[in-house]
Write a protein that holds these residues in place. Structure first.
Motif, PDB file in Angstrom:
ATOM      1  N   THR A 297       0.844  -1.305   0.086  1.00  0.00           N
ATOM      2  CA  THR A 297      -0.103  -0.154  -0.040  1.00  0.00           C
ATOM      3  C   THR A 297       0.894   1.334   0.038  1.00  0.00           C
ATOM      4  N   LYS A 299       3.781   1.319  -1.174  1.00  0.00           N
ATOM      5  CA  LYS A 299       4.716   1.268  -2.276  1.00  0.00           C
ATOM      6  C   LYS A 299       6.142   1.646  -1.761  1.00  0.00           C
ATOM      7  N   GLN A 334       0.027  -1.367  -7.580  1.00  0.00           N
ATOM      8  CA  GLN A 334      -1.178  -0.920  -7.599  1.00  0.00           C
ATOM      9  C   GLN A 334      -2.197  -1.336  -8.758  1.00  0.00           C
ATOM     10  N   PRO A 342      -7.333  -1.960  -5.302  1.00  0.00           N
ATOM     11  CA  PRO A 342      -5.816  -1.757  -4.899  1.00  0.00           C
ATOM     12  C   PRO A 342      -5.401  -0.647  -3.960  1.00  0.00           C
ATOM     13  N   TYR A 343      -6.435   0.068  -3.553  1.00  0.00           N
ATOM     14  CA  TYR A 343      -6.122   1.543  -2.764  1.00  0.00           C
ATOM     15  C   TYR A 343      -6.455   0.948  -1.340  1.00  0.00           C
TER      16      TYR A 343
END
Length: 423
Positions: A297, A299, A334, A342-343
């Protein structure tokens, strides 16, 4: 002459530049970095075609070495660089084992500090986590001289000065134009190197009751310069990755009560009232999922790089020899085809074998993870086992978190939380 450098600077980070580029042109893009052609891969499918399974992907080693202008072990005799890499990994493994109690002690100290605060007082998370990571890394890498807080503060000053220049992951040439900045950076580097040389000298040929990272390097047949470089890489990357993994993990836990409660239940079930041990870490599956989802999350490291040694192909495209190939990990982490919603911060997604597989492919888990991340996972697990069993972690209302994407992703401003005691 500058190629797309002005666009990268305008996007404010290489990661954000790549997000836009991949959105516009698809999973395989190329651009000019100065006069150099760079190819970027933005999907897990393309990564699978390109990645060499026998070659570990260590974005840090590759990038930090070139930024610090050290000899990268990518070129040169692969047998020797393989040996050196093994030594480095063993150094991390051994120092984690012999410093486990130390990491526990530092976690307990942080807990005591938080418990002593008046309730509802805002805690500066980034600052505290960086301090905690610096102590963990310096004492695990270089030994007891860093039990002295003054040494850690000095180290932190140099670390910050170096990282503020190379953290962006690309030197845009502005450093050479600004003599004040350049002097600050070079002085910090010189100071840091002389500290590392001093430690090497103190520990060579002597035995200490606690084995640290540099001891493993001293047992190999490395030159002094190689020992210096490897300790520098581990200290820089280890600190920044550990600090940010811990920061994001705690921050995401404050924003998700359910996850925090599930983590507490697992810790309670596996550890009871006892301390965490090396053996029990394996059983903390949900904790591992929380950390994997934190990496995804946030990254955590959005970009990796690989030099194309021989001409290669990806899809129908030929990648010429000597091209710099970027893996846009931040884009891949993502992608909705690999990660549903993905978020959303959702550790449960790692119940799926396929999600774990994707994460290992990207170098964030399993045999492919870089040693610094392995170190950070262990330290973060110990820290969470100490904090979550004694505290509730709360968000500060109305705080909007903006992100700074560098070689390691961090909050742009201080992240504030509050804590309260579990009864």
């Amino acid at each position: 002459r500058d190629g797309n450098l002005p666009d990268i600077i305008a996007s404010s980070s290489l990661h954000e530049f790549l997000v836009n580029l991949h959105e516009k042109y698809g999973p395989l893009v190329s651009f000019w970095f100065g006069r150099r052609l760079v190819v970027s891969l933005g999907s897990i499918d393309l990564l699978k075609q390109h990645v060499n399974p026998n070659r570990l992907l260590d974005p840090f080693e590759t990038m930090l070495k070139s930024l610090l202008r050290y000899q990268s072990s990518l070129n040169g005799d692969t047998g020797e660089s393989h040996m050196r890499r093994k030594l480095y990994e063993n150094g991390v493994t051994k120092s984690l084992q012999s410093n486990f109690a130390l990491i526990q002690k530092l976690s307990e100290e942080l807990l005591a500090k938080w418990l002593s605060l008046p309730e509802a007082q805002h805690v500066p998370l980034c600052q505290h986590m960086l301090g905690f990571a610096m102590k963990s890394v310096t004492q695990t890498a270089m030994g007891s001289s860093f039990e002295d807080d003054r040494e850690v503060i000095r180290f932190r000053r140099h670390h910050d000065a170096i990282w503020s220049e190379i953290g962006k992951g690309f030197l845009d040439g502005s450093l050479d134009k600004n003599m004040t900045r350049k002097k600050l950076y070079e002085d910090a580097l010189t100071e840091m190197e002389s500290t590392l040389r001093k430690v090497t000298k103190e520990r060579r040929g002597r035995s200490f009751n606690r084995h640290v990272f540099i001891d493993t390097l001293l047992q190999g047949n490395l030159s002094d310069q190689q020992i210096l470089e490897d300790t520098m890489i581990f200290s820089l990357a280890g600190c920044i990755i550990t600090a940010n993994l811990c920061t994001w993990a705690v921050y995401f836990l404050t924003s998700s009560e359910d996850v925090q409660q599930n983590l507490y239940k697992e810790m309670d079930r596996v550890l009871g009232k006892g301390p965490i041990t090396h053996e029990k870490i394996e059983q903390l599956r949900y904790c591992r999922q929380v950390l994997c989802e934190t990496v995804r999350t946030a990254k955590l490291t959005p970009i990796a790089a690989q030099l194309q040694e021989l001409e290669g192909r990806v899809d129908q495209h030929t990648i010429p020899k000597e091209t710099l190939v970027l893996y846009a990990l931040g884009v891949m982490l993502q992608g909705s085809s690999s990660w549903p919603s993905p978020y959303k911060f959702d550790p449960e997604r790692f119940n799926e074998e396929s999600a774990m597989k994707n994460l290992s492919l990207l170098g964030f888990s399993g045999s492919q993870e870089c040693p610094e991340l392995r170190f950070a996972y262990m330290v973060a697990t110990v820290l969470l086992s100490v904090l979550v069993r004694k505290l509730y972690l709360h968000p500060v209302k109305g705080q909007v978190m903006e992100t700074k994407y560098e070689l390691v992703t961090s909050p742009k401003e201080e992240a504030w939380i509050t804590v309260s005691k579990r009864s």
